[in-house]
Design a protein around this motif. Sequence first.
Motif, PDB file in Angstrom:
ATOM      1  N   THR A   3      78.058 102.351 -55.330  1.00 46.92           N
ATOM      2  CA  THR A   3      76.874 103.010 -55.432  1.00 46.92           C
ATOM      3  C   THR A   3      75.828 102.161 -56.712  1.00 46.92           C
ATOM      4  O   THR A   3      76.171 100.666 -56.572  1.00 46.92           O
ATOM      5  CB  THR A   3      77.487 104.245 -56.275  1.00 46.92           C
ATOM      6  OG1 THR A   3      78.191 103.584 -57.664  1.00 46.92           O
ATOM      7  CG2 THR A   3      78.299 104.828 -55.576  1.00 46.92           C
ATOM      8  N   GLN A   4      74.273 102.831 -56.964  1.00 45.13           N
ATOM      9  CA  GLN A   4      74.076 101.890 -57.470  1.00 45.13           C
ATOM     10  C   GLN A   4      74.569 101.423 -58.321  1.00 45.13           C
ATOM     11  O   GLN A   4      74.279  99.540 -58.992  1.00 45.13           O
ATOM     12  CB  GLN A   4      72.488 102.774 -57.894  1.00 45.13           C
ATOM     13  CG  GLN A   4      71.363 103.338 -57.163  1.00 45.13           C
ATOM     14  CD  GLN A   4      70.901 102.358 -56.552  1.00 45.13           C
ATOM     15  OE1 GLN A   4      70.789 100.855 -55.805  1.00 45.13           O
ATOM     16  NE2 GLN A   4      69.425 102.344 -57.299  1.00 45.13           N
ATOM     17  N   ILE A   5      75.490 102.145 -59.662  1.00 44.06           N
ATOM     18  CA  ILE A   5      76.140 101.024 -60.813  1.00 44.06           C
ATOM     19  C   ILE A   5      76.719 100.107 -60.186  1.00 44.06           C
ATOM     20  O   ILE A   5      77.348  99.303 -60.632  1.00 44.06           O
ATOM     21  CB  ILE A   5      76.720 101.827 -61.343  1.00 44.06           C
ATOM     22  CG1 ILE A   5      75.678 103.240 -61.340  1.00 44.06           C
ATOM     23  CG2 ILE A   5      77.196 101.948 -62.892  1.00 44.06           C
ATOM     24  CD1 ILE A   5      76.608 104.508 -62.230  1.00 44.06           C
ATOM     25  N   GLN A  11      75.443  94.464 -62.396  1.00 50.63           N
ATOM     26  CA  GLN A  11      76.930  93.901 -62.573  1.00 50.63           C
ATOM     27  C   GLN A  11      76.199  92.744 -63.165  1.00 50.63           C
ATOM     28  O   GLN A  11      76.825  92.250 -64.068  1.00 50.63           O
ATOM     29  CB  GLN A  11      77.810  93.585 -61.699  1.00 50.63           C
ATOM     30  CG  GLN A  11      78.576  95.435 -61.139  1.00 50.63           C
ATOM     31  CD  GLN A  11      79.686  95.533 -60.096  1.00 50.63           C
ATOM     32  OE1 GLN A  11      79.308  93.619 -59.215  1.00 50.63           O
ATOM     33  NE2 GLN A  11      79.661  96.291 -59.281  1.00 50.63           N
ATOM     34  N   ALA A  12      74.661  92.138 -62.490  1.00 50.16           N
ATOM     35  CA  ALA A  12      74.684  90.414 -62.794  1.00 50.16           C
ATOM     36  C   ALA A  12      74.164  91.030 -63.825  1.00 50.16           C
ATOM     37  O   ALA A  12      74.124  90.492 -65.360  1.00 50.16           O
ATOM     38  CB  ALA A  12      73.905  89.814 -62.058  1.00 50.16           C
ATOM     39  N   PHE A  13      72.928  92.488 -64.101  1.00 46.86           N
ATOM     40  CA  PHE A  13      72.462  92.887 -65.483  1.00 46.86           C
ATOM     41  C   PHE A  13      73.371  92.681 -66.381  1.00 46.86           C
ATOM     42  O   PHE A  13      73.023  92.084 -67.972  1.00 46.86           O
ATOM     43  CB  PHE A  13      71.372  93.388 -65.343  1.00 46.86           C
ATOM     44  CG  PHE A  13      70.947  93.963 -66.165  1.00 46.86           C
ATOM     45  CD1 PHE A  13      69.953  92.871 -67.019  1.00 46.86           C
ATOM     46  CD2 PHE A  13      71.137  95.216 -67.263  1.00 46.86           C
ATOM     47  CE1 PHE A  13      69.412  93.469 -67.947  1.00 46.86           C
ATOM     48  CE2 PHE A  13      70.784  95.725 -68.127  1.00 46.86           C
ATOM     49  CZ  PHE A  13      69.293  94.802 -69.122  1.00 46.86           C
ATOM     50  N   ALA A  14      74.789  94.085 -66.649  1.00 47.85           N
ATOM     51  CA  ALA A  14      75.160  93.749 -67.286  1.00 47.85           C
ATOM     52  C   ALA A  14      76.286  92.495 -67.936  1.00 47.85           C
ATOM     53  O   ALA A  14      76.614  92.715 -69.951  1.00 47.85           O
ATOM     54  CB  ALA A  14      76.494  94.646 -67.125  1.00 47.85           C
ATOM     55  N   GLN A  15      76.828  92.083 -67.087  1.00 46.12           N
ATOM     56  CA  GLN A  15      76.526  90.926 -68.333  1.00 46.12           C
ATOM     57  C   GLN A  15      76.022  89.477 -69.008  1.00 46.12           C
ATOM     58  O   GLN A  15      76.916  89.294 -69.736  1.00 46.12           O
ATOM     59  CB  GLN A  15      77.604  89.969 -66.878  1.00 46.12           C
ATOM     60  CG  GLN A  15      78.984  90.548 -65.887  1.00 46.12           C
ATOM     61  CD  GLN A  15      79.677  90.065 -65.510  1.00 46.12           C
ATOM     62  OE1 GLN A  15      79.047  89.005 -64.764  1.00 46.12           O
ATOM     63  NE2 GLN A  15      80.376  90.709 -64.901  1.00 46.12           N
ATOM     64  N   GLY A  16      74.853  89.666 -68.283  1.00 43.74           N
ATOM     65  CA  GLY A  16      73.892  88.672 -68.643  1.00 43.74           C
ATOM     66  C   GLY A  16      73.261  89.404 -69.823  1.00 43.74           C
ATOM     67  O   GLY A  16      73.310  88.333 -70.926  1.00 43.74           O
ATOM     68  N   PHE A  17      73.122  90.415 -69.841  1.00 43.62           N
ATOM     69  CA  PHE A  17      71.635  90.639 -70.825  1.00 43.62           C
ATOM     70  C   PHE A  17      72.657  90.998 -72.170  1.00 43.62           C
ATOM     71  O   PHE A  17      71.663  90.537 -73.265  1.00 43.62           O
ATOM     72  CB  PHE A  17      71.901  92.293 -70.535  1.00 43.62           C
ATOM     73  CG  PHE A  17      71.203  92.648 -70.944  1.00 43.62           C
ATOM     74  CD1 PHE A  17      69.627  92.664 -71.682  1.00 43.62           C
ATOM     75  CD2 PHE A  17      70.762  94.056 -72.413  1.00 43.62           C
ATOM     76  CE1 PHE A  17      68.057  93.125 -72.443  1.00 43.62           C
ATOM     77  CE2 PHE A  17      69.915  94.216 -73.886  1.00 43.62           C
ATOM     78  CZ  PHE A  17      68.419  93.726 -73.661  1.00 43.62           C
TER      79      PHE A  17
END
Length: 142
Positions: A3-5, A11-17
Amino acid sequence: MPTQIQSPEIQAFAQGFPITLLHAGVTILILFVAATLYVLLTPHREITLIREGNTAAAVSMGGVLVGLAIPLAVSLNASTNLIEIGLWGVATVVLQLLVFRLVDLVLRGLPRRIQEGEMSAAAMLVGAKLASAIIIGAAVSG
């Protein structure tokens, strides 16, 4: 099919942001402290002059903020963790504040002229401070 999530980009954004926010936050804190130190070290009270409508003081202070931010941005870019950001950030700020003070001494009379609202003095001071910021930023980047 993922899925998109679950996509690697999300996932990279969620970890990096959060790390990006932390690094930017620390750098902005260093900028705020540096600007405060600068205001305390200047022979005239720029914030008071700005509140009184002195355009030359506002231009000068704007140049100081950009002049402090340039080496901080380069040091942020060159750093990989909070310790490096702190070390390089503080080192560039101390160096930049010393250079700013030297510029004030070499171009003596300009702070007084800024206090009197003279835009040509503010423009000269901003140019000198930005030039030193670019050189310090380049020195940090290697």
